[in-house]
Design an enzyme around this catalytic site. Sequence first.
Site, PDB file in Angstrom:
ATOM      1  N   GLU A  50      33.773  14.865   3.899  1.00 21.87           N
ATOM      2  CA  GLU A  50      32.563  13.595   4.368  1.00 21.87           C
ATOM      3  C   GLU A  50      31.830  14.850   5.209  1.00 21.87           C
ATOM      4  OE1 GLU A  50      30.466  12.060   2.489  1.00 21.87           O
ATOM      5  OE2 GLU A  50      32.491  11.568   1.130  1.00 21.87           O
ATOM      6  N   ASN A  54      28.983  18.161   4.629  1.00 22.06           N
ATOM      7  CA  ASN A  54      27.335  18.115   5.252  1.00 22.06           C
ATOM      8  C   ASN A  54      27.148  19.242   6.213  1.00 22.06           C
ATOM      9  OD1 ASN A  54      26.620  14.783   4.741  1.00 22.06           O
ATOM     10  ND2 ASN A  54      27.208  14.347   6.790  1.00 22.06           N
ATOM     11  N   ARG A 108      22.299  13.379  -4.171  1.00 22.22           N
ATOM     12  CA  ARG A 108      23.613  13.369  -3.260  1.00 22.22           C
ATOM     13  C   ARG A 108      23.278  11.468  -2.742  1.00 22.22           C
ATOM     14  NH1 ARG A 108      26.848  16.507  -2.473  1.00 22.22           N
ATOM     15  NH2 ARG A 108      27.470  15.316  -0.359  1.00 22.22           N
TER      16      ARG A 108
END
Length: 142
Positions: A50, A54, A108
């Site tokens: 994650e 990002n 997203r």
Amino acid sequence: MKNVYDNQMKLEFISKPENEAFARIAVASFAAQLDPTIEEISDIKTAVSEAVTNSIIHGYDNEEGVVKIEAILIGKTIEITIIDNGKGIENIDKAREPLYTSKPELERSGMGFTIMESFMEDLKIESRLGEGTKVIMRKTIK
């Protein structure tokens, strides 16, 4: 002078989506020396995934940049730092809200920071607009 940590690794790679899997496996391999359970290693891999995603999607807007990962072991705790020199986060509190995304056109989920928080014991986010973001996560292996 003795280090305050037991072991350390550093990794740098180009911010390409295909490097996300490499990053998560590298950190998981480093964490393996703490003898984590399958669930603990999965938590670490998911959180790293994650954070790296990002950096690539939001920090660099899919432009080429460098993502850095530093991991240290202190006793049974792993501290993982993911750093980019991308565009930074305008409002960290807003970015941490579940379902918030700055890229709704990409469909997203807006759950990145929420997922990191749920899988790690501690999550700190430092960011400056135009300079980049540093995500620091900790997990103690039981």
